[in-house]
Scaffold this active site. Structure first.
Site, PDB file in Angstrom:
ATOM      1  N   HIS A 179      40.982 -62.372  14.397  1.00 21.71           N
ATOM      2  CA  HIS A 179      42.348 -62.172  14.892  1.00 21.71           C
ATOM      3  C   HIS A 179      42.439 -60.818  15.596  1.00 21.71           C
ATOM      4  O   HIS A 179      42.666 -59.790  14.970  1.00 21.71           O
ATOM      5  CB  HIS A 179      43.329 -62.245  13.724  1.00 21.71           C
ATOM      6  CG  HIS A 179      44.772 -62.375  14.129  1.00 21.71           C
ATOM      7  ND1 HIS A 179      45.231 -62.101  15.406  1.00 21.71           N
ATOM      8  CD2 HIS A 179      45.865 -62.776  13.415  1.00 21.71           C
ATOM      9  CE1 HIS A 179      46.542 -62.316  15.451  1.00 21.71           C
ATOM     10  NE2 HIS A 179      46.947 -62.724  14.265  1.00 21.71           N
ATOM     11  N   HIS A 182      48.242 -59.975  19.006  1.00 21.21           N
ATOM     12  CA  HIS A 182      49.619 -59.849  18.507  1.00 21.21           C
ATOM     13  C   HIS A 182      49.985 -58.512  17.873  1.00 21.21           C
ATOM     14  O   HIS A 182      50.957 -58.429  17.125  1.00 21.21           O
ATOM     15  CB  HIS A 182      49.938 -60.984  17.508  1.00 21.21           C
ATOM     16  CG  HIS A 182      49.671 -62.351  18.056  1.00 21.21           C
ATOM     17  ND1 HIS A 182      49.619 -63.484  17.295  1.00 21.21           N
ATOM     18  CD2 HIS A 182      49.426 -62.765  19.330  1.00 21.21           C
ATOM     19  CE1 HIS A 182      49.357 -64.533  18.055  1.00 21.21           C
ATOM     20  NE2 HIS A 182      49.227 -64.126  19.293  1.00 21.21           N
ATOM     21  N   TYR A 184      48.092 -56.656  15.656  1.00 28.48           N
ATOM     22  CA  TYR A 184      47.483 -56.353  14.353  1.00 28.48           C
ATOM     23  C   TYR A 184      46.267 -55.436  14.563  1.00 28.48           C
ATOM     24  O   TYR A 184      46.021 -54.990  15.686  1.00 28.48           O
ATOM     25  CB  TYR A 184      47.149 -57.655  13.616  1.00 28.48           C
ATOM     26  CG  TYR A 184      48.415 -58.437  13.305  1.00 28.48           C
ATOM     27  CD1 TYR A 184      49.318 -57.957  12.349  1.00 28.48           C
ATOM     28  CD2 TYR A 184      48.752 -59.582  14.008  1.00 28.48           C
ATOM     29  CE1 TYR A 184      50.507 -58.633  12.094  1.00 28.48           C
ATOM     30  CE2 TYR A 184      49.944 -60.259  13.756  1.00 28.48           C
ATOM     31  CZ  TYR A 184      50.817 -59.773  12.795  1.00 28.48           C
ATOM     32  OH  TYR A 184      52.002 -60.423  12.545  1.00 28.48           O
TER      33      TYR A 184
HETATM   34  C1  LIG Z   1      55.037 -69.873  11.673  1.00 27.80           C
HETATM   35  C2  LIG Z   1      54.029 -69.264  12.601  1.00 27.80           C
HETATM   36  C3  LIG Z   1      53.009 -68.490  12.088  1.00 27.80           C
HETATM   37  C4  LIG Z   1      52.046 -67.932  12.936  1.00 27.80           C
HETATM   38  N1  LIG Z   1      50.991 -67.232  12.406  1.00 27.80           N
HETATM   39  C5  LIG Z   1      49.968 -66.828  13.197  1.00 27.80           C
HETATM   40  C6  LIG Z   1      48.783 -66.282  12.631  1.00 27.80           C
HETATM   41  O1  LIG Z   1      48.603 -66.173  11.400  1.00 27.80           O
HETATM   42  N2  LIG Z   1      47.807 -65.896  13.486  1.00 27.80           N
HETATM   43  C7  LIG Z   1      47.929 -66.005  14.851  1.00 27.80           C
HETATM   44  O2  LIG Z   1      47.026 -65.613  15.583  1.00 27.80           O
HETATM   45  N3  LIG Z   1      49.041 -66.542  15.399  1.00 27.80           N
HETATM   46  C8  LIG Z   1      50.031 -66.983  14.615  1.00 27.80           C
HETATM   47  N4  LIG Z   1      51.123 -67.617  15.174  1.00 27.80           N
HETATM   48  C9  LIG Z   1      51.129 -67.909  16.616  1.00 27.80           C
HETATM   49  C10 LIG Z   1      50.594 -69.313  16.888  1.00 27.80           C
HETATM   50  O3  LIG Z   1      49.212 -69.410  16.607  1.00 27.80           O
HETATM   51  C11 LIG Z   1      50.789 -69.746  18.359  1.00 27.80           C
HETATM   52  O4  LIG Z   1      50.041 -68.905  19.183  1.00 27.80           O
HETATM   53  C12 LIG Z   1      52.259 -69.712  18.765  1.00 27.80           C
HETATM   54  O5  LIG Z   1      53.080 -70.360  17.799  1.00 27.80           O
HETATM   55  C13 LIG Z   1      52.451 -70.384  20.120  1.00 27.80           C
HETATM   56  O6  LIG Z   1      52.041 -71.731  20.064  1.00 27.80           O
HETATM   57  P1  LIG Z   1      53.150 -72.926  19.977  1.00 27.80           P
HETATM   58  O7  LIG Z   1      54.111 -72.636  21.093  1.00 27.80           O
HETATM   59  O8  LIG Z   1      52.333 -74.169  20.195  1.00 27.80           O
HETATM   60  O9  LIG Z   1      53.805 -72.850  18.641  1.00 27.80           O
HETATM   61  C14 LIG Z   1      52.113 -68.142  14.344  1.00 27.80           C
HETATM   62  C15 LIG Z   1      53.165 -68.920  14.847  1.00 27.80           C
HETATM   63  C16 LIG Z   1      54.112 -69.491  14.008  1.00 27.80           C
HETATM   64  C17 LIG Z   1      55.180 -70.363  14.603  1.00 27.80           C
END
Ligand SMILES: Cc1cc2nc3c(=O)[nH]c(=O)nc-3n(C[C@H](O)[C@H](O)[C@H](O)COP(=O)(O)O)c2cc1C
Length: 375
Positions: A179, A182, A184
Protein backbone atom coordinates in the site's frame (compact mmCIF):
# COMPACT_ATOMS: atom_id res chain seq x y z
CA UNK A 1 -13.53 0.69 -31.29
CA UNK A 2 -14.77 -2.82 -31.83
CA UNK A 3 -18.52 -3.02 -32.13
CA UNK A 4 -19.95 -6.45 -31.59
CA UNK A 5 -23.50 -7.51 -32.13
CA UNK A 6 -24.04 -8.13 -28.47
CA UNK A 7 -22.57 -5.86 -25.78
CA UNK A 8 -22.89 -8.75 -23.38
CA UNK A 9 -20.60 -10.95 -25.40
CA UNK A 10 -18.17 -8.05 -25.84
CA UNK A 11 -17.90 -7.61 -22.04
CA UNK A 12 -17.51 -11.34 -21.60
CA UNK A 13 -14.92 -11.57 -24.34
CA UNK A 14 -12.73 -8.71 -23.09
CA UNK A 15 -13.08 -9.19 -19.33
CA UNK A 16 -12.79 -12.97 -19.40
CA UNK A 17 -9.32 -13.09 -20.89
CA UNK A 18 -6.76 -14.55 -18.46
CA UNK A 19 -3.68 -12.47 -17.68
CA UNK A 20 -0.29 -13.50 -16.33
CA UNK A 21 1.32 -11.44 -13.59
CA UNK A 22 4.84 -12.77 -13.09
CA UNK A 23 4.20 -16.38 -12.00
CA UNK A 24 0.46 -15.98 -11.44
CA UNK A 25 -2.25 -16.49 -14.01
CA UNK A 26 -5.41 -14.61 -13.12
CA UNK A 27 -8.48 -16.13 -14.81
CA UNK A 28 -10.06 -12.80 -15.83
CA UNK A 29 -9.57 -9.04 -15.64
CA UNK A 30 -11.80 -8.25 -12.66
CA UNK A 31 -10.06 -7.37 -9.38
CA UNK A 32 -11.67 -6.69 -6.03
CA UNK A 33 -10.20 -3.38 -4.79
CA UNK A 34 -8.71 -3.34 -1.27
CA UNK A 35 -11.27 -2.07 1.24
CA UNK A 36 -10.82 -1.65 4.98
CA UNK A 37 -13.80 -3.25 6.69
CA UNK A 38 -12.92 -3.50 10.41
CA UNK A 39 -14.63 -6.81 11.06
CA UNK A 40 -11.58 -8.60 12.53
CA UNK A 41 -11.58 -8.27 16.35
CA UNK A 42 -8.07 -8.61 17.76
CA UNK A 43 -6.75 -8.26 14.22
CA UNK A 44 -7.85 -11.83 13.44
CA UNK A 45 -9.90 -12.43 10.27
CA UNK A 46 -12.60 -14.96 11.14
CA UNK A 47 -15.31 -17.00 9.51
CA UNK A 48 -17.31 -13.92 8.39
CA UNK A 49 -14.27 -12.44 6.63
CA UNK A 50 -13.56 -15.79 4.94
CA UNK A 51 -17.02 -16.10 3.51
CA UNK A 52 -17.10 -12.40 2.50
CA UNK A 53 -14.09 -12.90 0.23
CA UNK A 54 -14.95 -16.46 -0.89
CA UNK A 55 -18.43 -15.30 -1.95
CA UNK A 56 -16.90 -12.83 -4.38
CA UNK A 57 -14.34 -15.33 -5.69
CA UNK A 58 -17.13 -17.86 -6.32
CA UNK A 59 -19.01 -15.17 -8.26
CA UNK A 60 -16.23 -14.57 -10.76
CA UNK A 61 -13.78 -12.04 -9.30
CA UNK A 62 -10.43 -13.02 -10.83
CA UNK A 63 -8.15 -11.48 -8.20
CA UNK A 64 -8.99 -10.29 -4.71
CA UNK A 65 -6.83 -7.64 -3.06
CA UNK A 66 -7.69 -7.83 0.63
CA UNK A 67 -8.41 -4.88 2.86
CA UNK A 68 -5.27 -3.16 4.12
CA UNK A 69 -3.66 -5.37 6.79
CA UNK A 70 -1.03 -4.09 9.21
CA UNK A 71 2.58 -5.20 8.93
CA UNK A 72 4.42 -6.17 12.12
CA UNK A 73 5.54 -2.77 13.34
CA UNK A 74 3.95 -1.25 16.43
CA UNK A 75 3.16 2.07 14.75
CA UNK A 76 1.66 0.45 11.64
CA UNK A 77 -2.02 0.89 12.54
CA UNK A 78 -4.59 2.22 14.91
CA UNK A 79 -7.43 -0.23 15.20
CA UNK A 80 -8.07 -3.52 16.91
CA UNK A 81 -10.61 -4.41 14.26
CA UNK A 82 -8.38 -4.09 11.22
CA UNK A 83 -6.72 -7.44 10.52
CA UNK A 84 -2.98 -7.75 11.15
CA UNK A 85 -0.57 -9.64 8.97
CA UNK A 86 1.63 -10.80 11.82
CA UNK A 87 1.08 -13.00 14.87
CA UNK A 88 0.21 -16.68 14.99
CA UNK A 89 -3.54 -16.38 15.40
CA UNK A 90 -3.83 -13.61 12.83
CA UNK A 91 -1.85 -15.49 10.18
CA UNK A 92 -3.80 -18.69 10.90
CA UNK A 93 -6.98 -16.70 10.21
CA UNK A 94 -5.52 -15.37 6.99
CA UNK A 95 -4.41 -18.85 5.85
CA UNK A 96 -8.04 -19.96 6.04
CA UNK A 97 -9.15 -16.93 4.03
CA UNK A 98 -6.72 -17.86 1.25
CA UNK A 99 -7.81 -21.50 1.41
CA UNK A 100 -11.50 -20.60 1.06
CA UNK A 101 -10.88 -18.19 -1.81
CA UNK A 102 -8.86 -20.83 -3.64
CA UNK A 103 -11.56 -23.43 -3.05
CA UNK A 104 -14.01 -20.98 -4.66
CA UNK A 105 -11.73 -20.67 -7.72
CA UNK A 106 -10.22 -17.24 -7.01
CA UNK A 107 -6.79 -15.74 -6.45
CA UNK A 108 -5.94 -13.50 -3.51
CA UNK A 109 -3.20 -11.16 -2.33
CA UNK A 110 -3.05 -9.28 0.98
CA UNK A 111 -2.60 -5.52 0.92
CA UNK A 112 0.29 -4.80 3.32
CA UNK A 113 -0.16 -1.52 5.14
CA UNK A 114 1.57 0.94 7.44
CA UNK A 115 -0.36 4.12 8.16
CA UNK A 116 2.60 6.23 9.34
CA UNK A 117 1.63 9.74 10.41
CA UNK A 118 -2.10 9.01 10.12
CA UNK A 119 -1.81 7.23 13.48
CA UNK A 120 -2.98 8.92 16.68
CA UNK A 121 -0.82 7.84 19.61
CA UNK A 122 -2.92 6.23 22.35
CA UNK A 123 -5.02 4.20 19.91
CA UNK A 124 -4.77 0.41 19.76
CA UNK A 125 -3.33 -2.08 18.97
CA UNK A 126 -0.14 -0.68 20.60
CA UNK A 127 -1.25 2.42 22.50
CA UNK A 128 2.25 3.69 23.37
CA UNK A 129 3.58 3.49 19.83
CA UNK A 130 4.16 6.94 18.31
CA UNK A 131 3.04 8.05 14.88
CA UNK A 132 6.09 7.83 12.62
CA UNK A 133 6.83 9.28 9.22
CA UNK A 134 9.52 10.78 7.04
CA UNK A 135 9.49 14.14 8.86
CA UNK A 136 6.89 13.80 11.61
CA UNK A 137 4.45 15.86 9.50
CA UNK A 138 0.83 14.88 8.93
CA UNK A 139 -0.81 14.98 5.52
CA UNK A 140 -2.68 18.15 6.55
CA UNK A 141 0.66 19.79 7.39
CA UNK A 142 0.37 19.53 11.19
CA UNK A 143 3.70 19.13 12.95
CA UNK A 144 4.67 18.00 16.43
CA UNK A 145 2.45 14.94 16.88
CA UNK A 146 4.82 12.30 15.57
CA UNK A 147 8.37 11.17 15.10
CA UNK A 148 10.68 11.62 12.12
CA UNK A 149 11.98 8.15 11.39
CA UNK A 150 15.56 7.27 12.26
CA UNK A 151 17.74 4.87 10.31
CA UNK A 152 16.70 2.16 12.77
CA UNK A 153 13.01 2.93 12.21
CA UNK A 154 13.45 2.71 8.44
CA UNK A 155 15.14 -0.68 8.78
CA UNK A 156 12.43 -1.96 11.14
CA UNK A 157 9.63 -1.01 8.75
CA UNK A 158 11.43 -2.39 5.70
CA UNK A 159 11.94 -5.63 7.65
CA UNK A 160 8.26 -5.71 8.67
CA UNK A 161 7.10 -5.50 5.05
CA UNK A 162 9.58 -8.20 4.00
CA UNK A 163 8.47 -10.51 6.81
CA UNK A 164 4.81 -10.02 5.97
CA UNK A 165 5.47 -10.80 2.30
CA UNK A 166 7.36 -13.97 3.23
CA UNK A 167 4.46 -14.96 5.48
CA UNK A 168 1.98 -14.34 2.64
CA UNK A 169 3.79 -16.79 0.41
CA UNK A 170 4.24 -19.31 3.23
CA UNK A 171 0.54 -19.39 4.17
CA UNK A 172 -0.70 -19.76 0.61
CA UNK A 173 -1.42 -16.31 -0.85
CA UNK A 174 -0.84 -15.69 -4.55
CA UNK A 175 1.20 -12.50 -4.25
CA UNK A 176 1.28 -9.30 -2.22
CA UNK A 177 0.19 -5.72 -2.75
CA UNK A 178 2.16 -2.96 -1.03
CA UNK A 179 0.00 0.00 0.00
CA UNK A 180 1.93 2.97 -1.33
CA UNK A 181 -1.17 5.15 -1.87
CA UNK A 182 -3.59 7.64 -0.30
CA UNK A 183 -1.23 9.44 2.09
CA UNK A 184 -0.16 6.50 4.27
CA UNK A 185 3.46 5.82 5.27
CA UNK A 186 5.01 4.86 1.93
CA UNK A 187 3.16 7.68 0.19
CA UNK A 188 4.26 10.12 2.92
CA UNK A 189 7.81 9.50 1.69
CA UNK A 190 6.85 9.81 -1.98
CA UNK A 191 5.03 13.12 -1.49
CA UNK A 192 6.96 16.36 -0.97
CA UNK A 193 4.16 17.70 1.26
CA UNK A 194 5.06 15.25 4.03
CA UNK A 195 8.69 14.50 3.19
CA UNK A 196 11.06 17.32 4.15
CA UNK A 197 14.05 15.07 4.81
CA UNK A 198 17.49 16.34 3.95
CA UNK A 199 19.15 12.91 3.94
CA UNK A 200 19.16 10.41 1.03
CA UNK A 201 15.39 9.76 1.52
CA UNK A 202 14.21 13.30 0.77
CA UNK A 203 14.64 15.91 -1.94
CA UNK A 204 13.86 15.18 -5.58
CA UNK A 205 11.32 12.54 -6.71
CA UNK A 206 13.98 9.84 -7.03
CA UNK A 207 15.24 10.45 -3.47
CA UNK A 208 11.68 10.47 -2.14
CA UNK A 209 11.16 7.08 -3.82
CA UNK A 210 14.21 5.51 -2.16
CA UNK A 211 12.32 4.21 0.90
CA UNK A 212 9.57 2.66 -1.24
CA UNK A 213 12.16 1.11 -3.55
CA UNK A 214 14.03 -0.36 -0.58
CA UNK A 215 10.80 -1.90 0.71
CA UNK A 216 10.10 -3.37 -2.73
CA UNK A 217 13.63 -4.76 -2.98
CA UNK A 218 13.44 -6.32 0.50
CA UNK A 219 10.04 -7.83 -0.29
CA UNK A 220 11.31 -9.15 -3.62
CA UNK A 221 14.26 -10.74 -1.80
CA UNK A 222 12.02 -12.40 0.81
CA UNK A 223 9.75 -14.23 -1.66
CA UNK A 224 10.22 -16.53 -4.66
CA UNK A 225 11.20 -14.80 -7.91
CA UNK A 226 7.88 -15.72 -9.55
CA UNK A 227 5.73 -14.45 -6.62
CA UNK A 228 3.95 -11.30 -7.84
CA UNK A 229 4.62 -8.01 -6.09
CA UNK A 230 1.98 -5.35 -6.77
CA UNK A 231 2.56 -1.72 -5.83
CA UNK A 232 -0.46 0.54 -5.29
CA UNK A 233 0.06 4.27 -5.52
CA UNK A 234 -2.03 7.39 -6.08
CA UNK A 235 -1.71 11.07 -6.74
CA UNK A 236 -4.51 11.88 -4.26
CA UNK A 237 -4.33 11.60 -0.46
CA UNK A 238 -7.11 10.66 1.93
CA UNK A 239 -6.93 14.13 3.46
CA UNK A 240 -5.91 16.00 0.30
CA UNK A 241 -7.86 14.96 -2.79
CA UNK A 242 -6.11 17.51 -5.00
CA UNK A 243 -2.56 16.60 -3.99
CA UNK A 244 -0.28 15.28 -6.73
CA UNK A 245 2.94 13.31 -6.65
CA UNK A 246 3.76 14.09 -10.24
CA UNK A 247 2.72 17.10 -12.33
CA UNK A 248 4.20 15.71 -15.55
CA UNK A 249 4.85 12.32 -17.15
CA UNK A 250 8.58 12.97 -16.60
CA UNK A 251 8.09 13.35 -12.85
CA UNK A 252 5.95 10.22 -12.80
CA UNK A 253 8.62 8.31 -14.68
CA UNK A 254 11.23 9.42 -12.11
CA UNK A 255 9.14 7.80 -9.38
CA UNK A 256 8.06 4.64 -11.18
CA UNK A 257 11.38 3.68 -12.78
CA UNK A 258 13.22 2.88 -9.51
CA UNK A 259 10.19 0.99 -8.24
CA UNK A 260 10.04 -1.17 -11.36
CA UNK A 261 13.80 -1.72 -11.15
CA UNK A 262 13.47 -2.80 -7.50
CA UNK A 263 11.06 -5.56 -8.49
CA UNK A 264 7.47 -4.35 -8.85
CA UNK A 265 5.63 -6.74 -11.18
CA UNK A 266 2.33 -4.89 -11.37
CA UNK A 267 1.32 -1.30 -10.65
CA UNK A 268 -2.11 -0.49 -9.24
CA UNK A 269 -2.78 3.15 -10.06
CA UNK A 270 -5.45 4.41 -7.70
CA UNK A 271 -7.72 7.10 -9.12
CA UNK A 272 -11.20 8.16 -8.06
CA UNK A 273 -12.60 8.16 -11.63
CA UNK A 274 -10.87 5.87 -14.08
CA UNK A 275 -11.96 7.81 -17.18
CA UNK A 276 -10.19 11.08 -16.31
CA UNK A 277 -7.03 11.89 -18.31
CA UNK A 278 -3.99 12.22 -16.04
CA UNK A 279 -1.93 14.77 -17.99
CA UNK A 280 -2.80 17.28 -20.70
CA UNK A 281 -2.52 16.24 -24.30
CA UNK A 282 -3.51 12.58 -23.92
CA UNK A 283 -6.58 10.74 -22.72
CA UNK A 284 -4.50 8.07 -20.96
CA UNK A 285 -5.48 7.70 -17.32
CA UNK A 286 -2.95 7.17 -14.51
CA UNK A 287 -2.83 3.40 -15.08
CA UNK A 288 -2.38 4.03 -18.79
CA UNK A 289 0.56 6.34 -18.21
CA UNK A 290 2.03 3.88 -15.73
CA UNK A 291 1.95 1.09 -18.27
CA UNK A 292 3.37 3.32 -20.99
CA UNK A 293 6.24 4.51 -18.77
CA UNK A 294 7.18 1.20 -17.12
CA UNK A 295 6.00 -1.50 -19.51
CA UNK A 296 4.56 -3.33 -16.48
CA UNK A 297 0.99 -4.66 -16.32
CA UNK A 298 -1.31 -2.23 -14.54
CA UNK A 299 -4.61 -2.21 -12.67
CA UNK A 300 -7.01 0.71 -13.04
CA UNK A 301 -9.71 1.65 -10.51
CA UNK A 302 -12.20 4.36 -9.71
CA UNK A 303 -15.99 4.49 -9.81
CA UNK A 304 -16.42 1.47 -12.07
CA UNK A 305 -20.07 0.52 -12.11
CA UNK A 306 -21.20 3.33 -9.81
CA UNK A 307 -22.46 5.64 -12.48
CA UNK A 308 -25.77 5.16 -14.23
CA UNK A 309 -23.82 5.70 -17.46
CA UNK A 310 -22.09 2.38 -16.89
CA UNK A 311 -25.18 0.62 -18.10
CA UNK A 312 -25.57 2.59 -21.30
CA UNK A 313 -23.57 0.11 -23.33
CA UNK A 314 -26.43 -2.24 -22.80
CA UNK A 315 -28.91 0.18 -24.24
CA UNK A 316 -26.77 0.86 -27.30
CA UNK A 317 -25.85 4.44 -26.32
CA UNK A 318 -22.11 3.97 -26.75
CA UNK A 319 -18.86 4.82 -25.02
CA UNK A 320 -19.85 7.69 -22.72
CA UNK A 321 -17.52 8.65 -19.89
CA UNK A 322 -17.85 6.10 -17.13
CA UNK A 323 -19.68 3.62 -19.34
CA UNK A 324 -18.84 -0.04 -19.64
CA UNK A 325 -18.02 0.54 -23.30
CA UNK A 326 -15.44 3.19 -22.39
CA UNK A 327 -13.82 0.76 -19.97
CA UNK A 328 -13.84 -2.07 -22.51
CA UNK A 329 -12.40 0.20 -25.22
CA UNK A 330 -9.46 1.07 -22.99
CA UNK A 331 -8.89 -2.55 -22.02
CA UNK A 332 -9.03 -3.56 -25.65
CA UNK A 333 -6.40 -0.93 -26.52
CA UNK A 334 -4.24 -2.40 -23.71
CA UNK A 335 -4.17 0.96 -21.95
CA UNK A 336 -4.23 -1.13 -18.76
CA UNK A 337 -4.65 -4.83 -18.00
CA UNK A 338 -7.02 -5.25 -15.08
CA UNK A 339 -9.91 -3.34 -13.55
CA UNK A 340 -10.41 -3.08 -9.80
CA UNK A 341 -13.93 -2.64 -8.50
CA UNK A 342 -14.57 -1.39 -4.99
CA UNK A 343 -17.92 -0.12 -3.81
CA UNK A 344 -19.98 -1.75 -6.55
CA UNK A 345 -18.59 -5.11 -5.46
CA UNK A 346 -19.38 -4.39 -1.81
CA UNK A 347 -22.94 -3.64 -2.75
CA UNK A 348 -23.31 -6.68 -4.96
CA UNK A 349 -21.17 -9.77 -4.27
CA UNK A 350 -22.44 -11.17 -7.59
CA UNK A 351 -21.29 -8.10 -9.54
CA UNK A 352 -18.61 -9.87 -11.60
CA UNK A 353 -20.81 -12.80 -12.58
CA UNK A 354 -23.69 -10.51 -13.49
CA UNK A 355 -21.48 -8.27 -15.67
CA UNK A 356 -19.78 -11.22 -17.35
CA UNK A 357 -23.08 -12.92 -18.03
CA UNK A 358 -24.91 -9.76 -19.12
CA UNK A 359 -27.38 -9.87 -16.22
CA UNK A 360 -27.05 -6.12 -15.86
CA UNK A 361 -30.65 -5.52 -14.94
CA UNK A 362 -30.03 -7.69 -11.88
CA UNK A 363 -27.17 -5.51 -10.46
CA UNK A 364 -27.92 -3.98 -7.07
CA UNK A 365 -27.48 -0.20 -7.44
CA UNK A 366 -24.98 1.26 -4.99
CA UNK A 367 -26.49 3.13 -2.06
CA UNK A 368 -23.82 2.90 0.63
CA UNK A 369 -25.69 0.48 2.90
CA UNK A 370 -23.19 -2.31 2.17
CA UNK A 371 -20.50 -0.35 4.03
CA UNK A 372 -22.21 -1.23 7.31
CA UNK A 373 -22.15 -5.01 7.01
CA UNK A 374 -19.87 -7.75 5.77
CA UNK A 375 -22.48 -9.11 3.40
C1 LIG B 1 -14.90 1.31 2.62
C2 LIG B 1 -13.65 1.53 1.83
C3 LIG B 1 -12.43 1.15 2.36
C4 LIG B 1 -11.25 1.33 1.62
N1 LIG B 1 -10.06 0.86 2.12
C5 LIG B 1 -8.94 0.88 1.36
C6 LIG B 1 -7.76 0.23 1.79
O1 LIG B 1 -7.68 -0.42 2.85
N2 LIG B 1 -6.68 0.30 0.97
C7 LIG B 1 -6.70 0.97 -0.23
O2 LIG B 1 -5.68 1.02 -0.92
N3 LIG B 1 -7.83 1.58 -0.66
C8 LIG B 1 -8.94 1.52 0.08
N4 LIG B 1 -10.12 2.06 -0.41
C9 LIG B 1 -10.16 2.58 -1.78
C10 LIG B 1 -10.63 1.51 -2.76
O3 LIG B 1 -9.68 0.47 -2.90
C11 LIG B 1 -10.91 2.08 -4.17
O4 LIG B 1 -9.71 2.55 -4.71
C12 LIG B 1 -11.95 3.19 -4.14
O5 LIG B 1 -13.09 2.81 -3.38
C13 LIG B 1 -12.38 3.55 -5.56
O6 LIG B 1 -12.95 2.43 -6.19
P1 LIG B 1 -14.57 2.31 -6.36
O7 LIG B 1 -14.99 3.62 -6.96
O8 LIG B 1 -14.74 1.14 -7.29
O9 LIG B 1 -15.16 2.10 -5.01
C14 LIG B 1 -11.29 1.92 0.33
C15 LIG B 1 -12.54 2.32 -0.18
C16 LIG B 1 -13.71 2.13 0.54
C17 LIG B 1 -15.02 2.52 -0.09
Amino acid sequence: MTVTASPTSRAAEILSRPVTLNGLTVPNRIVMAPMTRMFSPGGVPGENVRSYYARRAAAGVGLIVTEGTYVGHESAGQSNRVPRFHGEEQLAGWAKVAEDVHAAGGKIVPQLWHIGMVRNQGEPPYADAPAVGPSGIRVDGTEGTGKAMTRGDLDDVIGAFAEAAAAAERIGFDGVELHGAHGYLIDQFLWAGTNRRTDAYGGDPVARTKFAAEIVAAVRESVSPEFPVIFRYSQWKQEAYDARLAETPEELEAILTPLAAAGVDVFHASTRRYWLPEFEGSDLNLAGWTKKLTGRPTITVGSVGLDGDFLRAFTGEGAELGSLDNLLDRLERDEFDLVAVGRALLQDPQWAAKVLEGRIDELNPYDGTALKTLS
